[in-house]
Write a protein that holds these residues in place. Structure first.
Motif, PDB file in Angstrom:
ATOM      1  N   ILE A 139       0.853  -1.191   0.000  1.00 43.82           N
ATOM      2  CA  ILE A 139       0.000   0.000   0.000  1.00 43.82           C
ATOM      3  C   ILE A 139       0.891   1.244   0.000  1.00 43.82           C
ATOM      4  CG2 ILE A 139      -1.830   1.206   1.278  1.00 43.82           C
ATOM      5  CD1 ILE A 139      -2.603  -1.556   0.099  1.00 43.82           C
ATOM      6  N   ASP A 140       0.391   2.323  -0.595  1.00 51.59           N
ATOM      7  CA  ASP A 140       1.129   3.593  -0.631  1.00 51.59           C
ATOM      8  C   ASP A 140       1.621   3.952   0.766  1.00 51.59           C
ATOM      9  OD1 ASP A 140       2.006   6.232  -0.885  1.00 51.59           O
ATOM     10  OD2 ASP A 140       0.419   6.757  -2.302  1.00 51.59           O
ATOM     11  N   LYS A 141       2.898   4.203   0.891  1.00 53.27           N
ATOM     12  CA  LYS A 141       3.543   4.410   2.184  1.00 53.27           C
ATOM     13  C   LYS A 141       3.084   5.664   2.922  1.00 53.27           C
ATOM     14  CE  LYS A 141       7.239   1.717   0.334  1.00 53.27           C
ATOM     15  NZ  LYS A 141       6.262   0.875  -0.277  1.00 53.27           N
ATOM     16  N   ARG A 142       2.436   6.583   2.229  1.00 52.54           N
ATOM     17  CA  ARG A 142       1.976   7.812   2.867  1.00 52.54           C
ATOM     18  C   ARG A 142       0.746   7.601   3.749  1.00 52.54           C
ATOM     19  NH1 ARG A 142       1.507  11.374  -2.396  1.00 52.54           N
ATOM     20  NH2 ARG A 142       0.650   9.387  -3.075  1.00 52.54           N
ATOM     21  N   PHE A 143       0.098   6.449   3.646  1.00 49.58           N
ATOM     22  CA  PHE A 143      -1.102   6.191   4.434  1.00 49.58           C
ATOM     23  C   PHE A 143      -0.793   5.725   5.847  1.00 49.58           C
ATOM     24  CE2 PHE A 143      -2.931   5.929   0.188  1.00 49.58           C
ATOM     25  CZ  PHE A 143      -4.098   6.640   0.358  1.00 49.58           C
ATOM     26  N   ASN A 144       0.388   5.140   6.072  1.00 46.64           N
ATOM     27  CA  ASN A 144       0.686   4.505   7.349  1.00 46.64           C
ATOM     28  C   ASN A 144       1.961   5.060   7.976  1.00 46.64           C
ATOM     29  OD1 ASN A 144      -1.474   2.484   7.305  1.00 46.64           O
ATOM     30  ND2 ASN A 144      -0.382   1.693   5.526  1.00 46.64           N
ATOM     31  N   SER A 145       2.037   4.977   9.305  1.00 46.88           N
ATOM     32  CA  SER A 145       3.228   5.385  10.048  1.00 46.88           C
ATOM     33  C   SER A 145       4.289   4.297  10.039  1.00 46.88           C
ATOM     34  CB  SER A 145       2.864   5.692  11.501  1.00 46.88           C
ATOM     35  OG  SER A 145       1.799   6.597  11.571  1.00 46.88           O
ATOM     36  N   LEU A 146       3.857   3.041  10.013  1.00 47.61           N
ATOM     37  CA  LEU A 146       4.756   1.892  10.027  1.00 47.61           C
ATOM     38  C   LEU A 146       4.325   0.932   8.940  1.00 47.61           C
ATOM     39  CD1 LEU A 146       7.050   0.240  11.448  1.00 47.61           C
ATOM     40  CD2 LEU A 146       5.262  -0.739  12.885  1.00 47.61           C
ATOM     41  N   ILE A 147       5.300   0.475   8.144  1.00 46.88           N
ATOM     42  CA  ILE A 147       5.043  -0.446   7.044  1.00 46.88           C
ATOM     43  C   ILE A 147       5.692  -1.777   7.375  1.00 46.88           C
ATOM     44  CG2 ILE A 147       5.410  -0.857   4.583  1.00 46.88           C
ATOM     45  CD1 ILE A 147       3.696   1.612   5.162  1.00 46.88           C
ATOM     46  N   ILE A 148       4.937  -2.869   7.220  1.00 50.14           N
ATOM     47  CA  ILE A 148       5.480  -4.204   7.455  1.00 50.14           C
ATOM     48  C   ILE A 148       5.504  -4.931   6.114  1.00 50.14           C
ATOM     49  CG2 ILE A 148       5.126  -6.405   8.619  1.00 50.14           C
ATOM     50  CD1 ILE A 148       4.076  -4.817  10.988  1.00 50.14           C
ATOM     51  N   ASN A 149       6.675  -5.465   5.780  1.00 48.78           N
ATOM     52  CA  ASN A 149       6.894  -6.082   4.481  1.00 48.78           C
ATOM     53  C   ASN A 149       6.607  -7.585   4.543  1.00 48.78           C
ATOM     54  OD1 ASN A 149       7.587  -6.467   1.853  1.00 48.78           O
ATOM     55  ND2 ASN A 149       9.793  -6.360   2.180  1.00 48.78           N
ATOM     56  N   THR A 150       5.341  -7.940   4.426  1.00 46.33           N
ATOM     57  CA  THR A 150       4.908  -9.328   4.374  1.00 46.33           C
ATOM     58  C   THR A 150       3.567  -9.377   3.653  1.00 46.33           C
ATOM     59  OG1 THR A 150       4.537 -11.344   5.673  1.00 46.33           O
ATOM     60  CG2 THR A 150       3.736  -9.279   6.597  1.00 46.33           C
ATOM     61  N   ASN A 151       3.034 -10.555   3.447  1.00 48.94           N
ATOM     62  CA  ASN A 151       1.721 -10.713   2.810  1.00 48.94           C
ATOM     63  C   ASN A 151       0.639 -10.797   3.879  1.00 48.94           C
ATOM     64  OD1 ASN A 151       2.933 -10.822   0.317  1.00 48.94           O
ATOM     65  ND2 ASN A 151       3.078 -13.048   0.331  1.00 48.94           N
ATOM     66  N   ALA A 152      -0.584 -10.540   3.475  1.00 47.81           N
ATOM     67  CA  ALA A 152      -1.706 -10.627   4.406  1.00 47.81           C
ATOM     68  C   ALA A 152      -1.945 -12.066   4.858  1.00 47.81           C
ATOM     69  CB  ALA A 152      -2.975 -10.061   3.773  1.00 47.81           C
ATOM     70  N   ASP A 153      -1.485 -13.029   4.088  1.00 51.64           N
ATOM     71  CA  ASP A 153      -1.638 -14.441   4.452  1.00 51.64           C
ATOM     72  C   ASP A 153      -0.768 -14.819   5.649  1.00 51.64           C
ATOM     73  OD1 ASP A 153      -3.302 -14.628   2.291  1.00 51.64           O
ATOM     74  OD2 ASP A 153      -1.771 -15.452   0.963  1.00 51.64           O
ATOM     75  N   ASN A 154       0.344 -14.134   5.835  1.00 55.40           N
ATOM     76  CA  ASN A 154       1.291 -14.437   6.911  1.00 55.40           C
ATOM     77  C   ASN A 154       0.944 -13.672   8.180  1.00 55.40           C
ATOM     78  OD1 ASN A 154       2.674 -16.003   5.072  1.00 55.40           O
ATOM     79  ND2 ASN A 154       4.091 -14.368   4.532  1.00 55.40           N
ATOM     80  N   GLN A 155      -0.168 -14.023   8.789  1.00 52.29           N
ATOM     81  CA  GLN A 155      -0.656 -13.312   9.964  1.00 52.29           C
ATOM     82  C   GLN A 155       0.311 -13.430  11.133  1.00 52.29           C
ATOM     83  OE1 GLN A 155      -3.211 -15.659  12.098  1.00 52.29           O
ATOM     84  NE2 GLN A 155      -2.547 -14.424  13.797  1.00 52.29           N
ATOM     85  N   LYS A 156       0.926 -14.587  11.335  1.00 52.60           N
ATOM     86  CA  LYS A 156       1.890 -14.786  12.430  1.00 52.60           C
ATOM     87  C   LYS A 156       3.096 -13.872  12.257  1.00 52.60           C
ATOM     88  CE  LYS A 156       0.782 -18.395  15.117  1.00 52.60           C
ATOM     89  NZ  LYS A 156       0.474 -18.224  16.497  1.00 52.60           N
ATOM     90  N   VAL A 157       3.647 -13.831  11.043  1.00 54.45           N
ATOM     91  CA  VAL A 157       4.812 -12.989  10.762  1.00 54.45           C
ATOM     92  C   VAL A 157       4.448 -11.520  10.967  1.00 54.45           C
ATOM     93  CG1 VAL A 157       6.424 -12.234   8.963  1.00 54.45           C
ATOM     94  CG2 VAL A 157       5.833 -14.656   9.179  1.00 54.45           C
ATOM     95  N   PHE A 158       3.266 -11.135  10.502  1.00 58.98           N
ATOM     96  CA  PHE A 158       2.824  -9.753  10.658  1.00 58.98           C
ATOM     97  C   PHE A 158       2.776  -9.346  12.127  1.00 58.98           C
ATOM     98  CE2 PHE A 158      -0.478  -6.562  11.299  1.00 58.98           C
ATOM     99  CZ  PHE A 158      -0.072  -5.577  10.421  1.00 58.98           C
ATOM    100  N   THR A 159       2.126 -10.173  12.956  1.00 62.07           N
ATOM    101  CA  THR A 159       1.997  -9.807  14.373  1.00 62.07           C
ATOM    102  C   THR A 159       3.343  -9.847  15.096  1.00 62.07           C
ATOM    103  OG1 THR A 159       1.322 -12.073  14.906  1.00 62.07           O
ATOM    104  CG2 THR A 159      -0.424 -10.443  14.621  1.00 62.07           C
ATOM    105  N   GLN A 160       4.215 -10.785  14.741  1.00 61.26           N
ATOM    106  CA  GLN A 160       5.538 -10.832  15.366  1.00 61.26           C
ATOM    107  C   GLN A 160       6.324  -9.566  15.045  1.00 61.26           C
ATOM    108  OE1 GLN A 160       7.208 -14.449  13.827  1.00 61.26           O
ATOM    109  NE2 GLN A 160       6.265 -15.731  15.404  1.00 61.26           N
TER     110      GLN A 160
END
Length: 172
Positions: A139-160
């Motif tokens: 997603i366009d980086k201007r929308f968020n304060s923090l960007i996490i580089n993973t897919n939406a399928d990787n919920q565990k990686v995202f939360t970690q």
């Protein structure tokens, strides 16, 4: 169908223009309240994601979820606020009162859990009064304060990764 494409394009253009004048809305406080914007079409593990937040110290009553999707099944939503593309107007405003209430709440953390740019999801993220916004790198980086580089399928990686960075930033 063609009109929906034009409406989506128009809303994205309005958003992109408003981002040029946007100011950061960051807070240095501890995270107590969390808002989740979830695209149901690409992610169905909402309850597992909420359990991860609870396991990391966020109270369940302080987590609010809204779910985007054009076709809803009653057993998936479990009483959550739902919205679809039909709620987006041509001037990039939303005509769903539940979504507007969500946007007006001042969350300490907003999670934009989608990785495909849909105009209505971008409107919710951009207009939210949340102090700290987190999303995916697609997603366009201007929308968020923090960007996490993973897919939406990787919920565990995202939360970690999310909680790792929140600890570094002294947000939890």
């Amino acid at each position: 169908m063609f009109l929906n494409y034009i409406k989506e394009f128009s809303a994205k253009k309005i958003l992109k223009n408003s981002l040029q004048n946007a100011k950061g809305n960051s807070s240095s406080g501890i995270i107590k309240t969390v808002g989740l914007v979830i695209d149901q079409r690409y992610f169905l593990e909402t309850d597992a994601l909420i359990k991860e937040f609870i396991a990391n110290g966020i109270l369940e009553e302080n987590i609010e979820v809204i779910v985007y999707g054009d076709m809803f099944k009653n057993n998936i939503n479990s009483g959550r606020v739902t919205f679809g593309s039909k709620h987006l107007q041509w001037n990039a405003e939303i005509d769903n009162p539940g979504v507007n209430n969500f946007i007006d709440k001042e969350f300490d953390l907003l999670i934009s859990y989608y990785n495909i740019e849909k105009a209505i999801l971008l409107v919710v993220t951009h207009n939210s009064k949340a102090h700290f916004k987190v999303g995916f790198s697609a997603i366009d980086k201007r929308f968020n304060s923090l960007i996490i580089n993973t897919n939406a399928d990787n919920q565990k990686v995202f939360t970690q990764e999310l909680f790792r960075y929140l600890k570094i930033l002294n947000k939890i």
